[in-house]
Scaffold this active site. Structure first.
Site, mmCIF file in Angstrom:
data_model
loop_
_atom_site.group_PDB
_atom_site.id
_atom_site.type_symbol
_atom_site.label_atom_id
_atom_site.label_comp_id
_atom_site.label_asym_id
_atom_site.label_seq_id
_atom_site.Cartn_x
_atom_site.Cartn_y
_atom_site.Cartn_z
ATOM 1 C CG ASP A 40 -2.098 -0.956 1.055
ATOM 2 O OD1 ASP A 40 -2.262 -1.490 -0.060
ATOM 3 O OD2 ASP A 40 -2.805 -1.197 2.045
ATOM 4 C CG HIS A 243 28.843 3.914 -5.405
ATOM 5 N ND1 HIS A 243 28.748 3.029 -6.440
ATOM 6 C CD2 HIS A 243 29.225 5.083 -5.962
ATOM 7 C CE1 HIS A 243 29.053 3.645 -7.580
ATOM 8 N NE2 HIS A 243 29.346 4.890 -7.309
ATOM 9 C CG ASP A 260 28.699 12.767 -4.382
ATOM 10 O OD1 ASP A 260 27.877 13.595 -4.832
ATOM 11 O OD2 ASP A 260 29.309 11.939 -5.090
ATOM 12 C CG ASP A 271 26.856 14.727 -8.871
ATOM 13 O OD1 ASP A 271 27.130 14.535 -7.672
ATOM 14 O OD2 ASP A 271 27.216 13.965 -9.786
ATOM 15 C CG HIS A 350 35.979 8.138 -9.576
ATOM 16 N ND1 HIS A 350 35.977 9.434 -10.028
ATOM 17 C CD2 HIS A 350 36.234 8.221 -8.237
ATOM 18 C CE1 HIS A 350 36.182 10.249 -9.007
ATOM 19 N NE2 HIS A 350 36.357 9.541 -7.919
ATOM 20 C CG HIS A 354 28.635 12.032 -14.305
ATOM 21 N ND1 HIS A 354 27.500 12.759 -14.075
ATOM 22 C CD2 HIS A 354 29.244 11.914 -13.088
ATOM 23 C CE1 HIS A 354 27.414 13.044 -12.773
ATOM 24 N NE2 HIS A 354 28.463 12.555 -12.153
ATOM 25 C CG HIS A 361 25.704 8.882 -13.565
ATOM 26 N ND1 HIS A 361 26.150 7.686 -13.085
ATOM 27 C CD2 HIS A 361 26.254 9.822 -12.751
ATOM 28 C CE1 HIS A 361 26.931 7.886 -12.024
ATOM 29 N NE2 HIS A 361 26.998 9.175 -11.804
ATOM 30 C CD GLU A 384 32.063 12.961 -10.264
ATOM 31 O OE1 GLU A 384 32.041 12.381 -9.172
ATOM 32 O OE2 GLU A 384 31.101 12.995 -11.044
ATOM 33 C CE1 TYR A 388 37.122 8.968 -3.255
ATOM 34 C CE2 TYR A 388 38.312 8.562 -5.310
ATOM 35 C CZ TYR A 388 37.290 9.189 -4.616
ATOM 36 O OH TYR A 388 36.429 10.046 -5.286
ATOM 37 N NE ARG A 405 32.980 11.994 -5.448
ATOM 38 C CZ ARG A 405 32.832 10.958 -4.626
ATOM 39 N NH1 ARG A 405 33.837 10.117 -4.435
ATOM 40 N NH2 ARG A 405 31.704 10.752 -3.972
ATOM 41 C CD GLU A 407 30.204 15.275 -8.374
ATOM 42 O OE1 GLU A 407 29.981 14.786 -7.247
ATOM 43 O OE2 GLU A 407 29.769 14.803 -9.440
HETATM 44 N N1 GLY Z 1 26.837 11.523 -7.083
HETATM 45 C C1 GLY Z 1 26.999 10.686 -8.184
HETATM 46 C C2 GLY Z 1 28.234 10.974 -8.896
HETATM 47 O O1 GLY Z 1 29.019 11.785 -8.458
HETATM 48 O O2 GLY Z 1 28.456 10.479 -9.971
HETATM 49 MN MN MN Z 2 29.043 13.065 -10.169
HETATM 50 MN MN MN Z 3 28.521 13.236 -6.949
#
Ligand code: GLY
Ligand code: MN
Ligand code: MN
Length: 439
Positions: A40, A243, A260, A271, A350, A354, A361, A384, A388, A405, A407
């Site tokens: 529900d 993540h 983030d 972002d 990474h 993006h 994304h 970004e 790490y 990071r 960004e």
């Molecule tokens: N917060 C998602 C990324 O930075 O790609």
């Molecule tokens: Mn991002």
């Molecule tokens: Mn991000």
């Protein structure tokens, strides 16, 4: 023109561009279904990004049909008005009002879709629709096609070709128009304010989830409908989990905190990542690594400009990080070897950004015909870089468990780029000033 006419003309213009790109045939694009969370209870409803880009229509149970050709026309199938349902769930546009308000040529009840589609598809050379995204939708499309094929002895031809419409819409979405850039600036400003608030309120003895609550509070109180993705609030070693979303740990003096987080406003994502001390100041090793990531980000942002290639910001960031990691003796060898053998990936695994837009994304290819694509004014991307440094025997103690990071969201312009998220502090001096002022 009334404000709603301006909105309708924006979406009508996008439909006209899609019809021109299709040249012929029919596009059929559904919005997202409502999804059950548990008994529900539904997840908050979010429309499909492709559908919304072309319609501006926010309700579930809706399908856009676009007929290309010499005289393109657009049809919306949506829910009927329903007094009983509207008492429980809120007002619905209904086909007639939706047609007027959103500028479609025709609008019909969604209940008429299965009967209408075989007629609309008859003698069309090509069908454009999302393929492979939802098995239920794929099956329904096949039923319509089979219904047209069943009329072949009556001289009716079914489309010979079926294309994934997302490829064409993705290309349109890649370059943002003035309306989109306006919304994205506002989303970015709200998120930057949320990061400032989190910086000011973070302190030893607090918890990650309290700051998550502050971020969500700040998004919503400025009118953002959702977080664009679940916030990452990661203290100390948690920042090395890319993540991390548990956001459950206490905050300790001496640790860095990586946040983030970005809101979604009127469908558009922001972002932002910032990394800053839980206490008042960076320690010396934290600062060494932080300044290195900041320098890498500055190099990457300097490489964002119309005419440059997608990969240039990433390569600029990697070069600065690799050189810095050598100087800090976290890597060995020559700069050429580190870049060639990609040994920097142990600490930076990474990519540097993006596309950003209706999806965090966002839609759009990064390579075309094997080459990184050229940046154009109006494209929006994140920048970004990070480092790490997980604990390991060969890592000096002072650098262990530090995750950083930084960004920002940037819009490409002819001269360079506009940093949409510039209001979120990131210099050591600005961050430490906020921490000092918090008392
Ligand atoms: N917060 C998602 C990324 O930075 O790609
Ligand atoms: Mn991002
Ligand atoms: Mn991000």
């Amino acid at each position: 023109m009334k404000p709603e006419d301006i909105q309708a003309s924006i979406y009508g213009g996008r439909r006209a561009r899609l019809a021109a790109a299709m040249r012929e045939g029919l596009a059929v694009i559904p919005t997202s279904p409502e999804r059950i969370r548990n008994r529900d209870t539904h997840f908050p409803y979010r429309f499909d990004s492709h559908f919304y880009y072309l319609s501006g229509f926010p309700e579930p149970e809706a399908v856009l049909v676009l007929v290309a050709g010499a005289q393109p026309r657009s049809l919306l199938f949506c829910r009927e008005r329903n007094e009983e349902r509207e008492i429980w769930d809120g007002v619905r546009f209904g086909p007639q009002h939706a047609r007027e308000r959103f500028g479609f040529d025709q609008a019909h009840s969604i209940a008429a879709l299965d009967e209408a589609m075989p007629k609309l598809l008859a003698d069309q050379p090509v069908l454009h629709t999302p393929l492979g995204a939802d098995p239920a939708w794929d099956g329904r499309v096949m039923q319509w096609l089979n219904a047209v094929r069943a009329q072949s002895r009556a001289g009716v031809a079914a489309p010979e070709r079926v294309h994934d419409v997302r490829a064409l819409v993705d290309e349109l979405r890649l370059v943002k128009d003035a309306h989109e850039l306006g919304v994205m600036r506002r989303a970015a400003a709200i998120s930057a304010g949320a990061h400032r608030r989190a910086m000011a309120l973070a302190r030893p003895g607090g918890t990650e989830y309290q700051l998550e609550a502050e971020l969500l509070h700040e998004f919503r109180r400025h009118g953002a409908q959702f977080p664009a993705y679940w916030p990452i609030v990661a203290g100390g070693a948690n920042a090395c989990v890319l993540h991390y979303v548990a956001n459950a740990a206490p905050l300790a003096e001496g640790d860095l905190l990586l946040i983030d987080a970005g809101c979604e406003l009127d469908g558009y994502a922001s972002d932002i990542t910032r990394t800053f001390p839980v206490g008042r100041a960076f320690s010396a090793p934290q600062r060494e690594l932080y300044e290195l990531v900041l320098a890498a980000q500055a190099a990457a942002i300097a490489a964002v400009s119309a005419g440059r290639r997608w990969n240039e910001p990433h390569e600029a960031a990697v070069r600065v990080l690799a050189q810095g990691l050598l100087e800090l003796k976290l890597l060995q060898g020559s700069l050429g070897e580190v870049l060639e053998q990609e040994t920097y990936k142990r600490f930076y695994m990474h990519r540097t950004g993006h596309w950003l837009g209706l999806d965090v994304h966002d839609a759009g290819e990064y390579k075309r015909a094997g080459a990184w694509r050229t940046l154009l004014p109006g494209m929006v991307l994140t920048v970004e870089p990070g480092l790490y440094i997980r604990a390991a025997q060969d890592i000096p103690e002072r650098y262990r468990n530090i995750g950083i990071r930084i960004e920002d969201d940037v819009a490409v312009s002819a001269e360079g780029c506009e940093v949409l998220t510039a209001a979120a502090p990131k210099s050591v001096q600005d961050i430490e000033a906020i921490k000092r002022d918090q008392g």
